[in-house]
Design a protein around this motif. Structure first.
Motif, PDB file in Angstrom:
ATOM      1  N   ALA A 147      -5.954  10.232   2.323  1.00  0.00           N
ATOM      2  CA  ALA A 147      -7.400  10.145   2.524  1.00  0.00           C
ATOM      3  C   ALA A 147      -7.936   8.776   2.123  1.00  0.00           C
ATOM      4  O   ALA A 147      -8.948   8.318   2.665  1.00  0.00           O
ATOM      5  N   LEU A 148      -7.257   8.100   1.205  1.00  0.00           N
ATOM      6  CA  LEU A 148      -7.715   6.798   0.710  1.00  0.00           C
ATOM      7  C   LEU A 148      -7.213   5.623   1.554  1.00  0.00           C
ATOM      8  O   LEU A 148      -7.651   4.489   1.351  1.00  0.00           O
ATOM      9  N   ILE A 149      -6.297   5.877   2.489  1.00  0.00           N
ATOM     10  CA  ILE A 149      -5.727   4.786   3.281  1.00  0.00           C
ATOM     11  C   ILE A 149      -6.794   3.970   4.015  1.00  0.00           C
ATOM     12  O   ILE A 149      -6.769   2.728   3.965  1.00  0.00           O
ATOM     13  N   PRO A 150      -7.769   4.585   4.725  1.00  0.00           N
ATOM     14  CA  PRO A 150      -8.794   3.758   5.374  1.00  0.00           C
ATOM     15  C   PRO A 150      -9.551   2.864   4.396  1.00  0.00           C
ATOM     16  O   PRO A 150      -9.833   1.699   4.710  1.00  0.00           O
ATOM     17  N   ALA A 151      -9.869   3.386   3.221  1.00  0.00           N
ATOM     18  CA  ALA A 151     -10.590   2.588   2.224  1.00  0.00           C
ATOM     19  C   ALA A 151      -9.736   1.429   1.724  1.00  0.00           C
ATOM     20  O   ALA A 151     -10.243   0.311   1.543  1.00  0.00           O
ATOM     21  N   MET A 152      -8.455   1.663   1.514  1.00  0.00           N
ATOM     22  CA  MET A 152      -7.569   0.595   1.048  1.00  0.00           C
ATOM     23  C   MET A 152      -7.402  -0.485   2.108  1.00  0.00           C
ATOM     24  O   MET A 152      -7.378  -1.684   1.791  1.00  0.00           O
ATOM     25  N   LEU A 153      -7.301  -0.091   3.368  1.00  0.00           N
ATOM     26  CA  LEU A 153      -7.219  -1.075   4.448  1.00  0.00           C
ATOM     27  C   LEU A 153      -8.534  -1.837   4.593  1.00  0.00           C
ATOM     28  O   LEU A 153      -8.539  -3.043   4.868  1.00  0.00           O
ATOM     29  N   TRP A 154      -9.644  -1.143   4.406  1.00  0.00           N
ATOM     30  CA  TRP A 154     -10.954  -1.791   4.445  1.00  0.00           C
ATOM     31  C   TRP A 154     -11.059  -2.847   3.343  1.00  0.00           C
ATOM     32  O   TRP A 154     -11.567  -3.949   3.572  1.00  0.00           O
ATOM     33  N   LEU A 155     -10.564  -2.534   2.168  1.00  0.00           N
ATOM     34  CA  LEU A 155     -10.607  -3.483   1.051  1.00  0.00           C
ATOM     35  C   LEU A 155      -9.749  -4.713   1.341  1.00  0.00           C
ATOM     36  O   LEU A 155     -10.139  -5.846   1.032  1.00  0.00           O
ATOM     37  N   TYR A 156      -8.575  -4.501   1.960  1.00  0.00           N
ATOM     38  CA  TYR A 156      -7.745  -5.652   2.306  1.00  0.00           C
ATOM     39  C   TYR A 156      -8.447  -6.541   3.330  1.00  0.00           C
ATOM     40  O   TYR A 156      -8.455  -7.767   3.201  1.00  0.00           O
ATOM     41  N   ALA A 157      -9.023  -5.905   4.368  1.00  0.00           N
ATOM     42  CA  ALA A 157      -9.703  -6.685   5.410  1.00  0.00           C
ATOM     43  C   ALA A 157     -10.879  -7.465   4.831  1.00  0.00           C
ATOM     44  O   ALA A 157     -11.130  -8.618   5.218  1.00  0.00           O
ATOM     45  N   LYS A 158     -11.596  -6.874   3.913  1.00  0.00           N
ATOM     46  CA  LYS A 158     -12.773  -7.514   3.337  1.00  0.00           C
ATOM     47  C   LYS A 158     -12.396  -8.665   2.400  1.00  0.00           C
ATOM     48  O   LYS A 158     -12.967  -9.751   2.464  1.00  0.00           O
ATOM     49  N   GLU A 159     -11.426  -8.427   1.525  1.00  0.00           N
ATOM     50  CA  GLU A 159     -11.102  -9.390   0.485  1.00  0.00           C
ATOM     51  C   GLU A 159      -9.983 -10.354   0.869  1.00  0.00           C
ATOM     52  O   GLU A 159      -9.770 -11.355   0.184  1.00  0.00           O
ATOM     53  N   ASN A 160      -9.232 -10.031   1.939  1.00  0.00           N
ATOM     54  CA  ASN A 160      -8.125 -10.872   2.380  1.00  0.00           C
ATOM     55  C   ASN A 160      -7.151 -11.140   1.239  1.00  0.00           C
ATOM     56  O   ASN A 160      -6.692 -12.269   1.018  1.00  0.00           O
ATOM     57  N   TYR A 216       1.721  18.027  -6.221  1.00  0.00           N
ATOM     58  CA  TYR A 216       2.173  16.907  -5.404  1.00  0.00           C
ATOM     59  C   TYR A 216       1.490  16.895  -4.042  1.00  0.00           C
ATOM     60  O   TYR A 216       1.142  15.834  -3.521  1.00  0.00           O
ATOM     61  N   ASN A 217       1.278  18.048  -3.457  1.00  0.00           N
ATOM     62  CA  ASN A 217       0.594  18.105  -2.165  1.00  0.00           C
ATOM     63  C   ASN A 217      -0.838  17.603  -2.268  1.00  0.00           C
ATOM     64  O   ASN A 217      -1.344  16.932  -1.353  1.00  0.00           O
ATOM     65  N   ILE A 218      -1.496  17.923  -3.361  1.00  0.00           N
ATOM     66  CA  ILE A 218      -2.858  17.429  -3.572  1.00  0.00           C
ATOM     67  C   ILE A 218      -2.862  15.903  -3.695  1.00  0.00           C
ATOM     68  O   ILE A 218      -3.721  15.216  -3.119  1.00  0.00           O
ATOM     69  N   ILE A 219      -1.885  15.376  -4.423  1.00  0.00           N
ATOM     70  CA  ILE A 219      -1.791  13.920  -4.578  1.00  0.00           C
ATOM     71  C   ILE A 219      -1.507  13.253  -3.233  1.00  0.00           C
ATOM     72  O   ILE A 219      -2.082  12.213  -2.904  1.00  0.00           O
ATOM     73  N   TYR A 220      -0.624  13.856  -2.421  1.00  0.00           N
ATOM     74  CA  TYR A 220      -0.352  13.324  -1.084  1.00  0.00           C
ATOM     75  C   TYR A 220      -1.630  13.272  -0.257  1.00  0.00           C
ATOM     76  O   TYR A 220      -1.927  12.277   0.420  1.00  0.00           O
ATOM     77  N   MET A 239       0.827  -1.204   0.000  1.00  0.00           N
ATOM     78  CA  MET A 239       0.000   0.000   0.000  1.00  0.00           C
ATOM     79  C   MET A 239       0.862   1.255   0.000  1.00  0.00           C
ATOM     80  O   MET A 239       0.523   2.260  -0.642  1.00  0.00           O
ATOM     81  N   MET A 240       1.998   1.204   0.709  1.00  0.00           N
ATOM     82  CA  MET A 240       2.850   2.390   0.821  1.00  0.00           C
ATOM     83  C   MET A 240       3.802   2.547  -0.355  1.00  0.00           C
ATOM     84  O   MET A 240       4.405   3.605  -0.503  1.00  0.00           O
ATOM     85  N   LEU A 241       3.945   1.526  -1.197  1.00  0.00           N
ATOM     86  CA  LEU A 241       4.872   1.628  -2.323  1.00  0.00           C
ATOM     87  C   LEU A 241       4.552   2.795  -3.258  1.00  0.00           C
ATOM     88  O   LEU A 241       5.467   3.544  -3.640  1.00  0.00           O
ATOM     89  N   PRO A 242       3.286   2.982  -3.676  1.00  0.00           N
ATOM     90  CA  PRO A 242       2.997   4.140  -4.535  1.00  0.00           C
ATOM     91  C   PRO A 242       3.359   5.466  -3.881  1.00  0.00           C
ATOM     92  O   PRO A 242       3.832   6.387  -4.560  1.00  0.00           O
TER      93      PRO A 242
END
Length: 279
Positions: free
Chosen positions: A168-181, A159-163, A124-127
């Motif tokens: 802001a998307l981190i909770p959603a990405m973690l939610w997707l991992y938890a859901k889909e394993n 770049y600041n906007i992209i950061y 998740m942190m690679l990008p």
């Protein structure tokens, strides 16, 4: 508002599961303490080999508890909902009651999923890391020198906007991992953006509470660490090896007791950023 902090006490077998996790940590930390103490009595060559084992045990414990967290979050996402209202015609607000099953106690599964969770977090942190590197080494070429400052400001703002969007998307990405394993679920950026756009109210509310509770936890652990340091300063020099091992092991165990409750709060806040209709 208080539901994230009390829901676990309503769950079936919470006490049993809590003490299972607690005693598992006590067993691992006891082995680590004995290894630490024995290592201090051995020659330096043998002590080096023991030190690897001392490091391995806390890592194993981290995988274990993180695996429980991810499985618990999956159960929160798959929660059942009961609707409660005594009289729909009286204007009483309808209450939604969640039924959440705690994970079965399977240590090996927890350790494996905890390891997978660490891999998913790195992916998740690679990008973000690539984005940081690109901002460090990218230069603005072939631009009019008369307006170079304006272009640099636009470049930095972009770049600041992209950061901001990424964090802001981190909770959603973690939610997707938890859901889909699946470790690659954290790269489903389009799906993460869709979740953020569809449920901004619950998404940002839970994220804000998550951050506040995390900071509060950090403050508590900071005080515990300070107490441990003060205690170690006044340790008897003749028993420094034994007492320092006891203090450090006791501190880790206290941190684990606090964190064991906290992760149920984190799991609830993360698992409920979107409603059950999305599941």
């Amino acid at each position: 508002m208080l539901e994230p902090f009390v829901w676990m006490f309503k769950a079936k077998n919470f006490k049993q599961r809590y003490f299972q996790l607690l005693f598992s940590a006590l067993l691992v930390l006891s082995i680590a303490f004995l290894t630490c103490y024995i290592s201090s009595l051995l020659p330096i060559d043998f002590s080096i080999y023991f030190s690897f084992f001392i490091v391995f045990l806390p890592v194993l414990l981290i995988f274990f508890i993180q695996g429980y967290f991810w499985q618990l979050t999956s159960n929160v996402i798959a929660r059942e909902v009961d609707i409660s209202a005594s009289n729909v015609y009286s204007g009483e607000k309808i209450k939604y009651l969640f039924k959440i099953e705690l994970p079965d106690f399977k240590p090996l599964n927890f350790i494996w999923r905890g390891f997978a969770g660490c891999v998913a977090s790195i992916l998740m942190m690679l990008p973000f890391l690539l984005l940081v590197l690109s901002s460090m080494y990218t230069k603005v070429f072939f631009l009019p020198f008369s307006n170079i400052e304006i272009y640099h400001h636009i470049f930095a703002l972009s770049y600041n906007i992209i950061y901001f969007v990424f964090f802001a998307l981190i909770p959603a990405m973690l939610w997707l991992y938890a859901k889909e394993n699946s470790v690659v679920a954290v790269w489903k950026f389009r799906r993460a953006i869709q979740l953020l756009e569809s449920y901004p109210s619950s998404y940002f509310k839970n994220t804000f509470i998550f951050i506040l509770f995390y900071l509060f936890n950090y403050f508590i652990l900071f005080l515990l660490a300070k107490i441990m340091y003060i205690s170690s300063v006044f340790t008897n020099p003749q028993l420094i090896s034994l007492e320092s091992c006891l203090i450090e092991t006791g501190f880790i165990f206290i941190v684990y007791v606090v964190y064991l409750y906290s992760l149920h709060v984190y799991s609830y806040l993360l698992g409920t950023i979107v409603p059950t209709t999305e599941v």
